[in-house]
Enzyme design. Sequence first.
Site, short mmCIF file in Angstrom:
data_model
loop_
_atom_site.label_atom_id
_atom_site.label_comp_id
_atom_site.label_asym_id
_atom_site.label_seq_id
_atom_site.Cartn_x
_atom_site.Cartn_y
_atom_site.Cartn_z
N ASN A 136 95.88 41.23 15.91
CA ASN A 136 96.68 41.92 14.82
C ASN A 136 97.60 40.95 14.04
O ASN A 136 98.46 41.45 13.62
CB ASN A 136 97.48 42.72 15.64
CG ASN A 136 96.43 44.01 16.00
OD1 ASN A 136 95.46 44.21 15.78
ND2 ASN A 136 97.11 44.77 17.33
N THR A 167 91.83 44.97 25.07
CA THR A 167 92.17 44.12 26.07
C THR A 167 93.40 44.76 26.74
O THR A 167 94.40 45.22 25.91
CB THR A 167 92.29 42.82 25.42
OG1 THR A 167 92.81 41.68 26.69
CG2 THR A 167 93.26 42.79 24.36
#
Length: 275
Positions: A136, A167
């Site tokens: 991100n 994750t």
Amino acid sequence: KKFTINDFEIGKPLGKGKFGNVYLAREKKSQYIVALKVLYKKELIRGKVEHQLRREIEIQSHLRHPNVLRLYGYFYDERRVYLILEFAGQGELYKILCKKGKFDEETAANYIASIGSALSYCHSKHVIHRDIKPENLLLDINGNVKIADFGWSVHAPSNRRKTLCGTLDYLPPEMIEAKDHDEKVDIWSLGVLIYEFLVGSPPFEATGNHETYRRITNVLYQFPDHVSPLARDLISKLLIKNPKDRLPLHDLLKHPWITSHVCSEKLDKLASFLV
Ligand SMILES: COc1cccc(-c2nc(Nc3cc(C)[nH]n3)cc3ccccc23)c1
């Protein structure tokens, strides 16, 4: 100003996201280069993420920080929603990390100082990101890191159950145990991020989710020999089980691992965004 797709010249697809694709685009009148994220309403409804998207737009459009990717606006037509986003020329930091393996301590410290300043700015507006990870983060043409994808951000405090997709490596214990959580979740993720920048893999990585959970909730991790004592000291002040004991963000920019690697004028500029 109500934009439509005809206001833009669409360039090459930059990449595929979960709910749609990101295209390089240019606004015709201003010739301004942007990244246009195209989301399909059908997919958003199927994924039950419309409210999340509305929150992402609401939050990201009001944030103004050099290390937070700008959301300039949005528009929609009958089938799609379009987000007009700042274009970061070097793309995902995740891919750069994968290619390089790991970052040297000076590069890592400069990224972390910027991300820490941006998170502190978000927290001052009671926005917690909740999904800080290399995937991100974007890098602009000048090498400035940008926090993107506020899809999981919320206004603190929150106890929203995060459907555990993707994750788990970055989740703090309190989110794994579905307890109430606050801004301190981002501090934990920052510790995971420093570790991954320096080592090339996250501290609690394991083959199965169950083992990853166990390592996170018991804070079980080790450092390879090459990690410096100052870096170990900072990481150990962030990866602490009790959220209240984690280093506050305004102390991050004063930590010797940061001050020894980041030049003072950059630190002063980053600190100026902290109210
Ligand atoms: C999955 O990989 C994806 C997905 C979406 C975009 C990229 C990508 N993005 C950007 N810049 C961006 C993206 C946004 C929202 N603002 N600026 C640049 C790139 C450069 C080379 C390759 C890929 C790139 C990758």
